[in-house]
Scaffold this motif. Structure first.
Motif, PDB file in Angstrom:
ATOM      1  N   VAL A 114       2.847  -0.144  -0.840  1.00 27.17           N
ATOM      2  CA  VAL A 114       2.224  -0.963  -2.253  1.00 27.17           C
ATOM      3  C   VAL A 114       2.819  -2.607  -1.693  1.00 27.17           C
ATOM      4  CG1 VAL A 114       3.271  -1.603  -4.509  1.00 27.17           C
ATOM      5  CG2 VAL A 114       3.080   0.889  -3.793  1.00 27.17           C
ATOM      6  N   GLN A 115       3.935  -2.948  -1.111  1.00 27.17           N
ATOM      7  CA  GLN A 115       4.061  -4.221  -0.886  1.00 27.17           C
ATOM      8  C   GLN A 115       3.039  -4.794   0.041  1.00 27.17           C
ATOM      9  OE1 GLN A 115       6.178  -6.195  -2.204  1.00 27.17           O
ATOM     10  NE2 GLN A 115       5.743  -8.039  -1.231  1.00 27.17           N
ATOM     11  N   ASP A 116       2.723  -4.388   0.920  1.00 22.81           N
ATOM     12  CA  ASP A 116       1.320  -4.834   1.717  1.00 22.81           C
ATOM     13  C   ASP A 116       0.007  -4.881   1.050  1.00 22.81           C
ATOM     14  OD1 ASP A 116       3.233  -4.856   3.944  1.00 22.81           O
ATOM     15  OD2 ASP A 116       2.160  -3.132   5.024  1.00 22.81           O
ATOM     16  N   TYR A 117      -0.344  -4.048   0.162  1.00 17.16           N
ATOM     17  CA  TYR A 117      -1.505  -3.942  -0.778  1.00 17.16           C
ATOM     18  C   TYR A 117      -1.229  -5.167  -1.637  1.00 17.16           C
ATOM     19  CZ  TYR A 117      -5.641  -2.688  -3.065  1.00 17.16           C
ATOM     20  OH  TYR A 117      -6.999  -2.843  -3.622  1.00 17.16           O
ATOM     21  N   TRP A 118      -0.138  -5.263  -2.429  1.00 11.39           N
ATOM     22  CA  TRP A 118       0.347  -6.541  -3.437  1.00 11.39           C
ATOM     23  C   TRP A 118      -0.004  -7.631  -2.700  1.00 11.39           C
ATOM     24  CZ3 TRP A 118      -0.404  -8.393  -7.593  1.00 11.39           C
ATOM     25  CH2 TRP A 118       0.223  -9.490  -8.069  1.00 11.39           C
ATOM     26  N   LEU A 119       0.532  -7.975  -1.554  1.00  8.78           N
ATOM     27  CA  LEU A 119       0.386  -9.274  -0.873  1.00  8.78           C
ATOM     28  C   LEU A 119      -0.951  -9.646  -0.632  1.00  8.78           C
ATOM     29  CD1 LEU A 119       3.550  -9.209   1.880  1.00  8.78           C
ATOM     30  CD2 LEU A 119       3.187 -10.531  -0.309  1.00  8.78           C
ATOM     31  N   GLU A 125      11.969   2.994  -7.487  1.00 10.17           N
ATOM     32  CA  GLU A 125      11.077   4.150  -7.827  1.00 10.17           C
ATOM     33  C   GLU A 125      10.420   4.765  -6.716  1.00 10.17           C
ATOM     34  OE1 GLU A 125       8.412   2.768 -10.654  1.00 10.17           O
ATOM     35  OE2 GLU A 125       9.722   2.428 -12.119  1.00 10.17           O
ATOM     36  N   LEU A 126      10.232   3.702  -5.568  1.00 14.62           N
ATOM     37  CA  LEU A 126       9.514   4.411  -4.446  1.00 14.62           C
ATOM     38  C   LEU A 126      10.403   4.707  -3.093  1.00 14.62           C
ATOM     39  CD1 LEU A 126       6.706   1.993  -4.900  1.00 14.62           C
ATOM     40  CD2 LEU A 126       6.437   4.040  -5.403  1.00 14.62           C
ATOM     41  N   SER A 127       9.756   5.420  -2.374  1.00 10.42           N
ATOM     42  CA  SER A 127      10.312   5.635  -1.105  1.00 10.42           C
ATOM     43  C   SER A 127      10.139   4.458  -0.165  1.00 10.42           C
ATOM     44  CB  SER A 127       9.870   6.878  -0.328  1.00 10.42           C
ATOM     45  OG  SER A 127       8.382   6.368   0.042  1.00 10.42           O
ATOM     46  N   PRO A 128      10.911   4.219   0.669  1.00 11.38           N
ATOM     47  CA  PRO A 128      10.866   3.042   1.789  1.00 11.38           C
ATOM     48  C   PRO A 128       9.356   3.067   2.155  1.00 11.38           C
ATOM     49  CG  PRO A 128      12.919   3.964   2.012  1.00 11.38           C
ATOM     50  CD  PRO A 128      12.127   4.892   1.217  1.00 11.38           C
ATOM     51  N   GLN A 129       8.591   4.042   2.364  1.00  9.46           N
ATOM     52  CA  GLN A 129       7.290   3.916   3.178  1.00  9.46           C
ATOM     53  C   GLN A 129       6.370   3.714   1.988  1.00  9.46           C
ATOM     54  OE1 GLN A 129       6.001   8.034   4.837  1.00  9.46           O
ATOM     55  NE2 GLN A 129       4.178   7.076   5.245  1.00  9.46           N
ATOM     56  N   ASP A 130       6.588   4.232   0.981  1.00  9.27           N
ATOM     57  CA  ASP A 130       5.786   4.066  -0.255  1.00  9.27           C
ATOM     58  C   ASP A 130       5.780   2.500  -0.846  1.00  9.27           C
ATOM     59  OD1 ASP A 130       4.500   6.363  -0.325  1.00  9.27           O
ATOM     60  OD2 ASP A 130       5.626   7.112  -1.997  1.00  9.27           O
ATOM     61  N   PHE A 144     -11.963   3.963  -6.411  1.00  5.36           N
ATOM     62  CA  PHE A 144     -11.980   5.473  -6.294  1.00  5.36           C
ATOM     63  C   PHE A 144     -13.363   5.974  -5.899  1.00  5.36           C
ATOM     64  CE2 PHE A 144      -8.148   4.520  -8.562  1.00  5.36           C
ATOM     65  CZ  PHE A 144      -7.449   5.522  -8.056  1.00  5.36           C
ATOM     66  N   ASP A 145     -14.422   5.105  -6.104  1.00  2.40           N
ATOM     67  CA  ASP A 145     -15.981   5.552  -5.896  1.00  2.40           C
ATOM     68  C   ASP A 145     -16.366   5.093  -4.542  1.00  2.40           C
ATOM     69  OD1 ASP A 145     -16.239   6.414  -8.426  1.00  2.40           O
ATOM     70  OD2 ASP A 145     -17.134   4.365  -9.083  1.00  2.40           O
ATOM     71  N   GLN A 146     -15.680   4.412  -3.633  1.00  2.31           N
ATOM     72  CA  GLN A 146     -15.484   3.977  -2.292  1.00  2.31           C
ATOM     73  C   GLN A 146     -14.861   4.849  -1.291  1.00  2.31           C
ATOM     74  OE1 GLN A 146     -14.773  -0.165  -2.365  1.00  2.31           O
ATOM     75  NE2 GLN A 146     -16.098  -0.332  -4.253  1.00  2.31           N
ATOM     76  N   ASP A 147     -15.142   4.537  -0.187  1.00  2.13           N
ATOM     77  CA  ASP A 147     -14.275   5.327   0.815  1.00  2.13           C
ATOM     78  C   ASP A 147     -13.078   4.833   1.280  1.00  2.13           C
ATOM     79  OD1 ASP A 147     -14.151   7.342   2.957  1.00  2.13           O
ATOM     80  OD2 ASP A 147     -14.933   6.140   4.307  1.00  2.13           O
ATOM     81  N   ASN A 148     -11.993   4.888   0.484  1.00  3.60           N
ATOM     82  CA  ASN A 148     -10.627   4.440   0.561  1.00  3.60           C
ATOM     83  C   ASN A 148      -9.615   5.217   1.235  1.00  3.60           C
ATOM     84  OD1 ASN A 148     -11.114   1.356   0.112  1.00  3.60           O
ATOM     85  ND2 ASN A 148     -12.008   2.177  -1.644  1.00  3.60           N
ATOM     86  N   THR A 149      -8.643   4.963   1.739  1.00  6.92           N
ATOM     87  CA  THR A 149      -7.521   5.586   1.819  1.00  6.92           C
ATOM     88  C   THR A 149      -6.607   6.279   0.856  1.00  6.92           C
ATOM     89  OG1 THR A 149      -5.869   4.050   2.335  1.00  6.92           O
ATOM     90  CG2 THR A 149      -7.426   4.691   4.320  1.00  6.92           C
ATOM     91  N   ASP A 150      -6.034   7.198   1.029  1.00  3.84           N
ATOM     92  CA  ASP A 150      -5.150   7.660  -0.083  1.00  3.84           C
ATOM     93  C   ASP A 150      -3.983   6.664  -0.371  1.00  3.84           C
ATOM     94  OD1 ASP A 150      -6.385   9.975  -0.211  1.00  3.84           O
ATOM     95  OD2 ASP A 150      -4.826  11.099   0.848  1.00  3.84           O
ATOM     96  N   ASP A 151      -3.557   6.129   0.893  1.00  5.11           N
ATOM     97  CA  ASP A 151      -2.782   4.847   0.518  1.00  5.11           C
ATOM     98  C   ASP A 151      -3.181   3.875  -0.299  1.00  5.11           C
ATOM     99  OD1 ASP A 151      -0.742   6.082   2.151  1.00  5.11           O
ATOM    100  OD2 ASP A 151      -1.007   5.185   3.899  1.00  5.11           O
ATOM    101  N   GLN A 152      -4.392   3.437  -0.106  1.00  2.00           N
ATOM    102  CA  GLN A 152      -4.879   2.464  -0.739  1.00  2.00           C
ATOM    103  C   GLN A 152      -5.144   2.703  -2.265  1.00  2.00           C
ATOM    104  OE1 GLN A 152      -8.394   1.920   1.616  1.00  2.00           O
ATOM    105  NE2 GLN A 152      -7.994  -0.249   2.129  1.00  2.00           N
ATOM    106  N   LEU A 153      -5.489   3.767  -2.677  1.00  2.00           N
ATOM    107  CA  LEU A 153      -5.680   4.357  -4.103  1.00  2.00           C
ATOM    108  C   LEU A 153      -4.324   4.503  -4.339  1.00  2.00           C
ATOM    109  CD1 LEU A 153      -8.453   6.775  -3.420  1.00  2.00           C
ATOM    110  CD2 LEU A 153      -8.570   4.624  -3.979  1.00  2.00           C
ATOM    111  N   PHE A 154      -3.432   4.766  -3.858  1.00  2.00           N
ATOM    112  CA  PHE A 154      -1.981   5.020  -4.297  1.00  2.00           C
ATOM    113  C   PHE A 154      -1.434   3.648  -4.805  1.00  2.00           C
ATOM    114  CE2 PHE A 154       2.630   4.437  -3.301  1.00  2.00           C
ATOM    115  CZ  PHE A 154       3.173   5.118  -4.531  1.00  2.00           C
ATOM    116  N   ALA A 155      -1.619   2.856  -3.842  1.00  2.00           N
ATOM    117  CA  ALA A 155      -1.089   1.502  -4.051  1.00  2.00           C
ATOM    118  C   ALA A 155      -2.060   0.714  -5.208  1.00  2.00           C
ATOM    119  CB  ALA A 155      -1.232   0.331  -2.741  1.00  2.00           C
TER     120      ALA A 155
END
Length: 95
Positions: free
Chosen positions: A83-88, A74-79, A23-34
């Motif tokens: 999450v799956q990509d970040y988890w992998l 719980e999540l939409s297919p896009q979300d 959260f202190d770095q320059d990350n995308t909203d998707d990265q922070l969400f995942a």
């Protein structure tokens, strides 16, 4: 530090610190969400295996996998894909 640059975390506490620092770095909203979404599942599984001083293990990763699978709706297919990509990527640091 990028996740791809990390071979493994010495403990769950180190993993949590890494996730918190995103959260202190320059990350995308998707990265922070995942990362936030996954942290919840990591925390639930950690309780079953011990405490934050434990090493992120393959057994712990398998437990997180099971919980993520059970919560698929719980999540939409896009979300779910985000999450799956970040988890992998994150799961590769579990030894």
């Amino acid at each position: 530090m990028l996740l791809a640059e990390i071979e493994s975390f010495k403990s769950i506490a180190d993993l949590y610190l890494y996730l918190d620092n995103l959260f202190d770095q320059d990350n995308t909203d998707d990265q922070l969400f995942a990362s936030s979404y996954l942290r919840g599942f990591i925390s639930i599984s950690v309780i079953e295996f011990g405490d934050e001083s434990q090493v992120p293990s393959k057994a712990l990763a398998a437990s997180i996998d099971e919980k993520l699978q059970a919560a698929r709706t719980e999540l939409s297919p896009q979300d779910r894909k985000i999450v799956q990509d970040y988890w992998l990527e994150l799961k590769e640091t579990f030894i």
